[in-house]
Write a protein that holds these residues in place. Structure first.
Motif, PDB file in Angstrom:
ATOM      1  N   VAL A  19     101.990  31.810  78.351  1.00  0.00           N
ATOM      2  CA  VAL A  19     103.289  31.933  77.476  1.00  0.00           C
ATOM      3  C   VAL A  19     103.662  33.013  77.195  1.00  0.00           C
ATOM      4  O   VAL A  19     103.075  33.532  75.809  1.00  0.00           O
ATOM      5  CB  VAL A  19     103.499  30.696  76.560  1.00  0.00           C
ATOM      6  CG1 VAL A  19     104.960  30.548  76.145  1.00  0.00           C
ATOM      7  CG2 VAL A  19     102.924  29.319  77.121  1.00  0.00           C
ATOM      8  N   GLY A  21     106.283  34.262  75.651  1.00  0.00           N
ATOM      9  CA  GLY A  21     106.896  33.948  74.532  1.00  0.00           C
ATOM     10  C   GLY A  21     107.836  35.218  74.143  1.00  0.00           C
ATOM     11  O   GLY A  21     108.222  35.830  74.907  1.00  0.00           O
ATOM     12  N   ARG A 277     107.781  30.934  72.256  1.00  0.00           N
ATOM     13  CA  ARG A 277     106.479  30.854  71.515  1.00  0.00           C
ATOM     14  C   ARG A 277     106.841  31.300  70.178  1.00  0.00           C
ATOM     15  O   ARG A 277     106.061  30.856  69.025  1.00  0.00           O
ATOM     16  CB  ARG A 277     105.415  31.485  72.229  1.00  0.00           C
ATOM     17  CG  ARG A 277     103.926  31.310  71.613  1.00  0.00           C
ATOM     18  CD  ARG A 277     102.917  31.865  72.390  1.00  0.00           C
ATOM     19  NE  ARG A 277     101.702  32.151  71.529  1.00  0.00           N
ATOM     20  CZ  ARG A 277     100.662  32.256  71.973  1.00  0.00           C
ATOM     21  NH1 ARG A 277     100.566  32.820  73.134  1.00  0.00           N
ATOM     22  NH2 ARG A 277      99.453  32.554  71.039  1.00  0.00           N
ATOM     23  N   GLY A 302     104.376  27.766  68.157  1.00  0.00           N
ATOM     24  CA  GLY A 302     103.343  28.764  68.113  1.00  0.00           C
ATOM     25  C   GLY A 302     102.163  28.300  68.831  1.00  0.00           C
ATOM     26  O   GLY A 302     101.263  29.031  69.013  1.00  0.00           O
ATOM     27  N   PRO A 304      99.595  27.647  71.558  1.00  0.00           N
ATOM     28  CA  PRO A 304      99.458  28.222  72.907  1.00  0.00           C
ATOM     29  C   PRO A 304      99.411  27.211  74.064  1.00  0.00           C
ATOM     30  O   PRO A 304      99.754  27.597  75.069  1.00  0.00           O
ATOM     31  CB  PRO A 304      98.162  28.876  72.832  1.00  0.00           C
ATOM     32  CG  PRO A 304      97.942  29.186  71.403  1.00  0.00           C
ATOM     33  CD  PRO A 304      98.611  28.111  70.613  1.00  0.00           C
ATOM     34  N   SER A 357      92.892  30.916  72.153  1.00  0.00           N
ATOM     35  CA  SER A 357      94.125  29.831  72.143  1.00  0.00           C
ATOM     36  C   SER A 357      93.918  28.657  71.212  1.00  0.00           C
ATOM     37  O   SER A 357      94.605  27.893  70.706  1.00  0.00           O
ATOM     38  CB  SER A 357      94.434  29.578  73.423  1.00  0.00           C
ATOM     39  OG  SER A 357      93.140  29.048  74.075  1.00  0.00           O
ATOM     40  N   SER A 364      98.524  25.779  64.337  1.00  0.00           N
ATOM     41  CA  SER A 364      99.704  25.478  64.498  1.00  0.00           C
ATOM     42  C   SER A 364      99.893  24.130  64.006  1.00  0.00           C
ATOM     43  O   SER A 364     100.639  23.447  63.504  1.00  0.00           O
ATOM     44  CB  SER A 364     100.161  25.429  66.178  1.00  0.00           C
ATOM     45  OG  SER A 364     101.410  24.799  66.246  1.00  0.00           O
TER      46      SER A 364
END
Length: 763
Positions: A19, A21, A277, A302, A304, A357, A364
């Protein structure tokens, strides 16, 4: 080797989406260096709420807002894959089933990849009709039967087959589609007739969005705005382009119906919202700034493992985003709270030598539940400043001793034993005991870094060594000397096969066997046993020399894991079942860290004549590779907050989402056992050799209860941690490769290793 999926699993990819982002704005305002807030605190922040999905819905295919402000959601149930169209008149608080076009129902369409809902309530989807193999476009109005729409697309370059890869509705009901060749077309959705084609600058369009009377097209190098009626280019929006590309260009990161970025036309003229992201941003076309309205660092955006579907606005100005985190589909609502500080008042400093990640996903999840905490992750090796592992560790140690270091450390790659000896890690025995009492931990792994009754680090996960091949080699694999003799014997009997043991390249073989052998390399003072290092290199060289010299392999051997549990990293150390199936190797050793990897091993096993797979017991020890070992700094001023975060890391919610290794929490492990292939299976992997017409398919099997119990026993047996000090491994890798490839002698390689490692340990 070419590898592809013959039939898609009807679940999302376990979202190792790269991603990209929205990195252009660097995540917005950063937390003050100070622990608390002085005099004035900026107030106002969008808070995230997870909204309920319609009853039984496990997969979201489309989310839309109708002209009257009501919402519609098209989804699949987890039981039987039933497809249902839902409507909400209270902004997503409750849902009522409405009639779905017959063509979209499971009995008529075997698989749907993605769908869109128009403001008028029309529904379109891409998928495969029952009894067919090619993707088709389906279109229908709620309450009607619907139809498969024939679209005659222009031929793609090179004679390749063309098809539809994405579609959107314009506000007036017209449909725009993107084809495989990267062209965007306006079509009549009822007939499939192409009304207009947009080519912009001529570059392949990777992503597009309809914004009122404009077409936003993202190519490999630029963002184009085109007039929807004429197709003529409009003024370039350099600020928007910089935000999307961040100076690096765009990549097609969409996968299984997901997007790396979604766009939304604002109510005000020329106002655009974009979500990625890094969060949700507001931009006025042609303006000089982009305003971050939702900070992705403080929300699930946010994460991943998040893949985006659509974004809409609600009547009260809130945003609703449909997405998936891992394989769990969600509706996330972002509502502005004027009484909440713009940034959390508490800060927790977390350090990891490398970016990861799983760490970011855990952060997160934690911040979603703790809106008053900002978890500030510092990464030692970013790749941007040329810093080496020793450089990063020197900087870290200086910060720790100055009282400016992190509160919690992920110790992978660091000299854990040295940190314990120097008193840099706090005792976290009570946290381990609490986590073990609640859900149960794999105790031997959890206690890997215990000393004198105190625990200084707990791995969040672990990987175990596995062998796959013939029974006689399986008996020898636990001892390097015996393994080398067995491999030599097999080479004499099989002179033509490419490799006896996989991995066969110097780096892969060194790392795979090093992680297995190095658990007992260190003396009590931390220095290395010279005779053990010498014997290791000697035996690995003997194994390496049995391979047939060949040119560097440039074949495509990528594997895409569907369903539960991606692998994070460690791809070079996985069991190479492909080489076994393709008869390019007779046996393989590797490191296994997820149930999905285990499923691939047992799926391959049924096609290997007379083969076995087994956990490797190294000279009577069950070695494991610790993953994300977490410890609390003894110098931390916020040990209580660090301990709270560590407790969360060990709980089932975060543990069940770890992708790089088996969770140390037993309930978390059980949470990874959901069969992504469905009760009836249905997933197949087709494999062909590079430049060969030979091909076979492998049905993907999910382990049954007996096989899962076998796996549980392997995990319970793990008792000896592998050495994870990245500096030592880098020295062994550098000198070992030279020795294996013949550019230096054994004695020279060992001497260099001993000198470099001892110098490092003395620092």
């Amino acid at each position: 080797m070419n590898t592809y999926w013959k039939k898609a699993v009807c679940l999302a990819v376990s979202l190792t989406l790269a991603v990209s982002g929205l990195a252009g704005c660097g995540g917005g305002e950063k937390k003050s260096e100070e622990k608390g807030r002085d005099k004035e605190t900026a107030m106002g922040r969008y808070l995230e709420t997870e909204m309920p999905l319609p009853e039984g819905t496990e997969r979201i295919l489309a989310l839309g807002k109708l002209e009257d402000g009501s919402l519609e959601l098209f989804g699949e149930s987890g039981e039987g894959g039933k497809r249902v169209l839902w409507q909400s008149k209270d902004q997503g608080e409750s849902w009522e089933e409405i009639s779905c076009p017959d063509i979209m129902k499971l009995e008529n369409s075997e698989y749907l990849d993605r769908a869109v809902i128009s403001p008028k309530g029309d529904l379109a989807a891409l998928g495969v009709a029952n009894g067919e193999e090619k993707y088709a476009l389906f279109y229908g109005v709620a309450g009607e039967s619907g139809q498969k729409v024939p679209v005659e697309l222009p031929a793609a370059e090179g004679g390749n087959e063309n098809g539809i890869s994405d579609m959107k509705f314009a506000p007036d009901g017209r449909m725009l589609i993107r084809d495989y060749a990267g062209n965007v077309h306006t079509i009549d959705p009822s007939s499939g007739q192409i009304l207009q084609t947009y080519k912009g600058s001529g570059e392949k369009i990777w992503m597009f969005e309809v914004l009122d009377d404009k077409l936003l097209a993202v190519t490999e190098t630029q963002v184009q705005l085109l007039d929807l009626e004429s197709g003529d280019p409009l003024d370039k929006d350099e600020v928007l382009e910089e935000q999307i590309f961040n100076g690096e260009g765009s990549k097609d990161n969409s996968s299984a119906g997901f997007n790396f970025m979604v766009f939304l036309q604002g109510k005000e003229e020329n106002t655009l919202f974009l979500c990625g992201r890094d969060g949700i941003y507001r931009h006025i076309a042609g303006g000089t700034v982009i305003e971050q309205v939702v900070n992705g660092e403080l929300t699930s955006l946010g994460n991943p493992s998040l893949g985006l579907l659509q974004m809409i606005t609600l009547k009260d100005g809130s945003f609703m985003v449909s997405c998936a985190i891992g394989i769990d589909y969600q509706l996330l609502k972002y509502t502005y709270s004027p009484d909440t500080p713009a940034m959390p008042e508490k800060e927790l400093k977390v350090y990891s030598l490398e970016d990861n990640s799983d760490i970011r996903q855990a952060i997160s999840v934690y911040q979603k539940e703790h809106t008053d905490v900002y978890v500030n992750l510092e990464v030692g090796i970013t790749g941007e400043d040329g810093a080496t592992v020793p450089d990063a560790l020197r900087t870290l140690n200086t910060d720790i001793m100055a009282g400016e270091g992190p509160d919690l450390l992920f110790l992978d790659g660091m000299p854990i034993t040295s940190y314990i000896e120097k008193g840099l890690l706090a005792d976290i025995s009570d946290i381990a005991a609490e986590a073990g009492g609640a859900d149960g931990l794999f105790e031997k792994v959890a206690n890997a870094f215990a000393k004198d009754g105190k625990t200084y680090g707990i791995p969040l996960g672990f990987r175990i060594p596995l062998f796959q091949g013939d029974e006689e080699t399986a008996k020898a694999v636990g001892n390097l000397s015996s393994l080398a003799e067995r491999v030599k014997s097999l080479r004499e009997d099989n002179p033509e096969i490419e490799s006896i043991l996989s991995p066969a390249d110097a780096w892969g073989l060194l790392e795979t066997l090093y992680r297995l052998d190095c658990a007992d390399w260190q003396k009590e003072d931390g220095t290395l046993k010279e005779e053990t290092v010498t014997e290791f290199l000697r035996q690995v060289k003997a194994i390496y020399d049995t391979g047939i010299p060949r040119e560097e392999d440039t074949s495509n051997s990528g594997i895409f894991d569907f369903g539960a549990g991606g692998t994070g990293g460690f791809l070079s150390m996985r069991i190479d079942y492909m080489s076994l199936l393709m008869k390019k190797a007779l046996a393989s050793v590797g490191w296994m860290g997820s149930v999905s990897e285990y499923s691939l091993v047992i799926s391959a096993q049924k096609d290997l004549e007379g083969g076995v797979y087994k956990n490797i017991e190294k000279d009577g020890k069950n070695v494991f590779l610790p993953y994300l070992t977490a410890g609390v700094s003894s110098k931390s001023e916020d040990k209580e907050l660090a301990a709270d975060f560590l407790k969360a890391l060990l709980q089932e919610e975060i543990q069940s989402s770890i992708t790089g290794a088996f969770p140390v929490n037993k309930k978390g492990f059980e949470g990874t056992l959901k069969n992504p292939y469905g009760e009836e299976g249905g997933a197949e992997l087709a494999v062909s050799g590079e430049g060969s017409d030979d091909m076979f398919t492998m049905s993907l099997l999910w382990p049954d209860e007996e096989q899962l119990e076998e796996l549980r026993q392997m995990l319970e047996a793990a008792d000896t941690p592998s050495l994870t000090d990245e500096t030592i491994w880098n020295v062994v890798k550098e000198q070992g490769e030279k020795y294996l490839e013949g550019s230096q002698e054994l004695e020279e390689a060992v001497n260099n290793i001993m000198q470099k490692v001892n110098l490092y340990l003395a620092e």
